[in-house]
Design a protein around this motif. Structure first.
Motif, short mmCIF file in Angstrom:
data_model
loop_
_atom_site.label_atom_id
_atom_site.label_comp_id
_atom_site.label_asym_id
_atom_site.label_seq_id
_atom_site.Cartn_x
_atom_site.Cartn_y
_atom_site.Cartn_z
N GLY A 2 67.73 51.06 14.39
CA GLY A 2 68.99 51.68 14.77
C GLY A 2 69.89 51.89 13.56
N LYS A 3 70.95 52.69 13.77
CA LYS A 3 71.83 53.01 12.65
C LYS A 3 73.24 52.45 12.88
CE LYS A 3 69.92 57.26 10.73
NZ LYS A 3 69.04 57.89 11.74
N THR A 4 73.90 52.20 11.77
CA THR A 4 75.32 51.86 11.83
C THR A 4 76.10 53.18 11.97
OG1 THR A 4 75.66 52.12 9.47
CG2 THR A 4 74.89 49.96 10.20
N ILE A 5 77.41 53.07 12.24
CA ILE A 5 78.23 54.29 12.37
C ILE A 5 78.17 55.08 11.06
CG2 ILE A 5 80.59 55.15 12.68
CD1 ILE A 5 81.14 52.47 14.17
N ALA A 6 78.36 54.37 9.95
CA ALA A 6 78.40 55.05 8.65
C ALA A 6 77.06 55.72 8.36
CB ALA A 6 78.73 54.04 7.55
N GLN A 7 75.96 55.04 8.68
CA GLN A 7 74.64 55.64 8.43
C GLN A 7 74.46 56.91 9.26
OE1 GLN A 7 72.33 52.17 9.29
NE2 GLN A 7 72.27 51.48 7.15
N LYS A 8 75.02 56.92 10.47
CA LYS A 8 74.89 58.13 11.30
C LYS A 8 75.66 59.29 10.66
CE LYS A 8 74.31 55.71 15.64
NZ LYS A 8 74.74 55.52 17.03
N ILE A 9 76.86 59.01 10.18
CA ILE A 9 77.65 60.10 9.58
C ILE A 9 76.97 60.56 8.28
CG2 ILE A 9 79.93 60.87 8.78
CD1 ILE A 9 81.20 58.68 10.43
N ILE A 10 76.46 59.61 7.52
CA ILE A 10 75.78 59.98 6.27
C ILE A 10 74.55 60.85 6.60
CG2 ILE A 10 74.40 59.05 4.33
CD1 ILE A 10 76.39 56.68 4.26
N ALA A 11 73.77 60.43 7.58
CA ALA A 11 72.55 61.19 7.91
C ALA A 11 72.90 62.63 8.28
CB ALA A 11 71.82 60.50 9.06
N GLU A 12 74.02 62.80 8.98
CA GLU A 12 74.42 64.16 9.38
C GLU A 12 74.91 65.01 8.22
OE1 GLU A 12 77.34 64.50 12.47
OE2 GLU A 12 76.00 63.45 13.87
N HIS A 13 75.31 64.35 7.13
CA HIS A 13 75.90 65.10 6.02
C HIS A 13 75.05 65.05 4.75
CE1 HIS A 13 79.36 64.64 8.69
NE2 HIS A 13 79.85 65.71 8.10
N LEU A 14 73.86 64.50 4.86
CA LEU A 14 73.03 64.29 3.67
C LEU A 14 72.50 65.62 3.13
CD1 LEU A 14 71.98 61.71 2.18
CD2 LEU A 14 69.84 62.06 3.42
N VAL A 15 72.79 65.92 1.87
CA VAL A 15 72.20 67.14 1.29
C VAL A 15 71.17 66.82 0.22
CG1 VAL A 15 74.16 68.65 1.80
CG2 VAL A 15 74.11 67.45 -0.37
N LEU A 27 76.46 64.13 -0.41
CA LEU A 27 77.01 64.34 0.93
C LEU A 27 77.77 65.66 1.01
CD1 LEU A 27 78.60 60.83 1.61
CD2 LEU A 27 76.50 61.76 2.60
N ARG A 28 77.59 66.38 2.10
CA ARG A 28 78.41 67.56 2.37
C ARG A 28 79.79 67.06 2.80
NH1 ARG A 28 78.71 69.56 7.19
NH2 ARG A 28 76.72 68.62 7.78
N GLY A 112 83.83 61.27 12.80
CA GLY A 112 82.50 61.79 12.48
C GLY A 112 82.47 62.75 11.30
N LYS A 113 83.65 63.17 10.79
CA LYS A 113 83.68 64.10 9.65
C LYS A 113 83.72 63.31 8.34
CE LYS A 113 84.37 68.06 11.94
NZ LYS A 113 83.43 69.20 11.86
N ALA A 148 78.49 69.12 -3.36
CA ALA A 148 78.30 67.84 -2.66
C ALA A 148 79.05 66.74 -3.41
CB ALA A 148 76.82 67.51 -2.60
N TYR A 149 79.23 65.63 -2.74
CA TYR A 149 79.82 64.44 -3.36
C TYR A 149 78.74 63.37 -3.44
CZ TYR A 149 82.68 60.32 -4.07
OH TYR A 149 83.19 59.15 -4.55
N TYR A 150 78.59 62.78 -4.62
CA TYR A 150 77.47 61.86 -4.85
C TYR A 150 77.95 60.42 -4.96
CZ TYR A 150 74.92 66.12 -5.78
OH TYR A 150 74.35 67.36 -5.65
N ILE A 151 77.26 59.55 -4.26
CA ILE A 151 77.53 58.11 -4.38
C ILE A 151 76.20 57.37 -4.30
CG2 ILE A 151 79.88 57.92 -3.43
CD1 ILE A 151 78.57 57.32 -0.68
N PRO A 152 76.16 56.15 -4.82
CA PRO A 152 74.97 55.34 -4.56
C PRO A 152 74.99 54.97 -3.07
CG PRO A 152 76.41 54.32 -6.22
CD PRO A 152 77.16 55.46 -5.64
N MET A 153 73.87 55.08 -2.40
CA MET A 153 73.81 54.72 -0.98
C MET A 153 74.30 53.29 -0.81
SD MET A 153 73.05 55.58 2.15
CE MET A 153 73.11 54.57 3.62
#
Ligand code: MIC
Ligand code: SF4
Length: 654
Positions: A2-15, A27-28, A112-113, A148-153
């Motif tokens: 399962g995913k955390t809230i943050a992981q769900k938002i990241i997955a939706e915005h992952l470029v 991230l978009r 979610g944004k 995109a905006y880049y961060i270490p996961m």
């Protein structure tokens, strides 16, 4: 899994990248925000990219930091930001309309944004279920341009909340407790997610107090679920359509879980000079107080104001206390006026300041020498108040109001009959507040439409200087250690703020004379005379604000690299964006082996990039040579940025 809230938002915005802890992800970005103290640079950088119109869903430019306007400088900055925003598709929130984070979650935040902002307290938006991250101005400029905006996961920390806050105990005490447990370094590399049965009882503004100060944990961001409370808040803001539910999966995994039992929580205070130097208010009671400040992006919601006003209603503040109140937004201010809370505060002796950062960033209201100042703010770093020996404590609005009444540190949850002056419990039901917020967006100016924007003029006053020239990374760094500092150096040490200096945030040459002023007043002169150098730092170097000035000013002073035991995330990214090499001691104990004034030589820097490791030859006064291995904790993209000579050159070259 399962995913955390943050992981769900990241997955939706992952470029780009993979969601593996520590590896770089792109991230978009849906929304951006800037404030004026970092905004002028961000827009100069955006303009230099030659993109006519922002490519985000919503970008907003706030004016909230430099509202003192002594001299033409601030007003010129405001005019520049207003005209550049209008031309390029950015909404403009006028001075007096409120503090960026407060206004943003009231009027623009959407669960979610993704949001990045050129201010380290951007994670405030996590209270409404956004993935909201503080970033340097260049990163925001690139995101406005559609990059995109880049961060270490990040890894995930869960804060499990149980119980309910007791009278006199506040959301501020929750985050102070988390800081007590985790420290100002405890969140580095993590997203802090709040969950558990205690979440339901917290309102959106209370959640925003908590996510706001997640910045002080060093966390990438903090986030709450989006639930019925969130829906209610958005409905009351006339934005019901923006709501969507967000929750973590039952089998989501966290790297670490900590617990806060709200039933047992007591009022807390962060003592000078660090937000994690937390003690129970009861242990401080009796300390004489000179000044109390209520406001800042942490605690300036309507509820915060009403709590304080209800305690002061019909009473008078102590003769030895000076009390300031700065509401977070025009909405908060007007609703306080409408329900009578403002009158109660005025009658009790409060000094009402405008809706802006004000004393939080040292824009006036500095305490007297050695003065004890209780503030509902988020940072109490040395000198930030404008008074170097000021003793700043971070507290809740309830503790602030109780102490303003008695003139001494006072626990608002303690039995009030025990003190000579009776301190009432906060009771916001004394005010008749409408169910819906008062909506008046007249302080927000929408951008010009595309046809009009083409010929619109962008006005730049004489204080607006171009940002300093960045350079491709040298292959050999042969120079000296210009400064050696200890652990937890903040960006307030590197590039101080305050009313004397903030008007020059668009003028790097002028700012450079104040670099490291609180640590070593001679640093700037020494750097100018030397022409180049490196800085040596301890742990968590560059914590605090997102200001890229803490990288641009050292750049202008010839700093080539910073070698530290560890770095704060935003500052490390800002150094790379400015073309300065951040290096980490492979063996932390080697920090002891290099001194200020030593000569250093790092050769083969470019080859070192591919191995992420270099060796620094250190020669001391007596000619003794030591070799120190240093590692580069850089993503491949960041190495390319350094070789290209900074983020803007890299972006334009692609
Ligand atoms: C701060 O709280 O230190 C500031 C001022 O808001 C900064 C931004 C800045 O340095 O201008 C921040 O937190 O990013
Ligand atoms: Fe403004 Fe203070 Fe918030 Fe920074 S922390 S945005 S200065 S109110």
């Amino acid at each position: 899994m399962g995913k955390t809230i943050a992981q769900k938002i990241i997955a939706e915005h992952l470029v780009s990248g993979e969601m593996v802890k520590g590896s770089e992800i792109g991230l978009r970005i849906d929304q951006t925000l800037t404030q004026d103290a970092t905004g002028t640079m961000a827009y100069l950088e955006f303009e230099s990219m030659g993109i006519p119109r922002v490519r985000t869903e919503r970008s907003v430019a706030y004016i909230d930091h430099n509202t003192l306007q002594s001299g033409f400088m601030n007003a010129d900055d405001h005019r520049y930001i207003q005209t550049v925003a209008a031309k390029h598709g950015v909404y403009y929130s006028r001075p007096g309309n409120g503090i960026c984070h407060q206004v943003h979650y009231e009027r623009f935040g959407i669960p979610g944004k993704t949001l990045i902002g050129s201010d380290s307290h951007t994670p405030t938006g996590g209270g409404i279920g956004m993935l909201a991250i503080g970033a340097g101005g260049m990163d925001v400029a690139v995101a406005m341009g559609g990059g995109a905006y880049y961060i270490p996961m990040p890894g995930m920390i869960k804060v499990e909340l149980t119980g309910r806050l007791q009278p006199g105990v506040s959301a501020k005490d929750v985050i102070l407790e988390v800081l007590r447990q985790l420290s100002v370094k405890g969140g580095v590399g993590y997203i802090v997610e709040y969950g558990g049965p205690g979440v339901d009882a917290l309102s959106v503004p209370e959640r925003c107090t908590i996510t706001n100060m997640g910045a002080e944990l060093g966390a990438t961001t903090s986030v709450f679920p989006s639930d019925e409370r969130t829906r209610g808040f958005l409905e009351a803001q006339g934005r019901a359509d923006d709501w969507k539910a967000l929750a973590s999966d039952a089998d989501a995994e966290y790297d670490k879980v900590i617990h806060v039992d709200l039933d047992l929580l007591k009022p807390l205070a962060a003592c000078p000079h660090s937000p994690d130097n937390v003690r129970p208010v009861s242990e401080l009671s009796g300390t004489k107080v000179d000044q109390v400040c209520i406001g800042s992006c942490t605690n300036s919601s309507l509820t915060d104001m009403l709590k304080a006003a209800s305690m002061l209603k019909g009473r008078k503040i102590a003769d030895n206390v000076s009390l300031s109140v700065s509401p977070g937004s025009r909405q908060v201010f007007s609703m306080m006026a409408e329900c009578g809370a403002l009158t109660d505060l005025i009658d009790a002796g409060a000094r009402i300041l405008e809706c802006a950062c004000g004393p939080c960033i040292g824009m006036g209201f500095s305490p007297g020498s050695g003065g004890v100042s209780l503030r509902t703010f988020n940072r109490n770093f040395l000198g930030r108040s404008g008074t170097k020996d000021g003793q700043v404590y971070l507290v809740s609005p309830e503790t602030a109001a109780a102490s303003a009444l008695t003139g001494f540190f006072t626990d608002p949850a303690a039995d009030s009959t025990a003190s000579a002056i009776s301190v009432p419990a906060p009771d916001i039901s004394v005010y008749d507040v409408p169910e819906n917020f008062r909506i008046n967006d007249s302080g927000i100016i929408p951008p010009l439409d595309e046809a009009d924007a083409a010929d619109a003029e962008v006005v730049k006053g004489p204080n607006i200087k171009p940002f300093p020239e960045t350079h491709p990374l040298d292959h050999v760094i042969d120079t000296s250690v210009l400064l050696k500092v200890g652990d937890n150096i903040t960006t307030d040490h590197i590039m101080p703020a305050g009313s004397r200096i903030l008007p020059y945030r668009s003028n790097i040459p002028h700012l450079s004379q104040y670099c490291f002023e609180v640590v070593d007043p001679e640093f700037a002169e020494r750097a100018k005379a030397a022409g180049s150098g490196i800085i040596v730092g301890g742990q968590n170097y560059g914590q605090g604000s997102s200001r890229e000035h803490a990288a641009l000013v050292p750049l202008a002073l010839g700093i080539k690299a910073v070698a530290a035991v560890s770095f704060a995330r935003i500052h490390a990214a800002n150094l790379v964006n400015a073309g300065i090499l951040p290096l980490v001691f492979e063996n932390p104990a080697d920090y002891e082996k290099v001194q200020q004034g030593d000569h250093i030589n790092i050769s083969g820097v470019h080859n070192g990039l591919s191995e992420s490791r270099v060796v620094m030859k250190v020669t001391d006064d007596s000619g003794n040579v030591t070799e120190i291995p240093l590692v580069m904790q850089l993503a491949e993209r960041q190495k390319e940025i350094l070789l290209a000579g900074g983020l803007l050159k890299y972006t334009v070259s692609r």
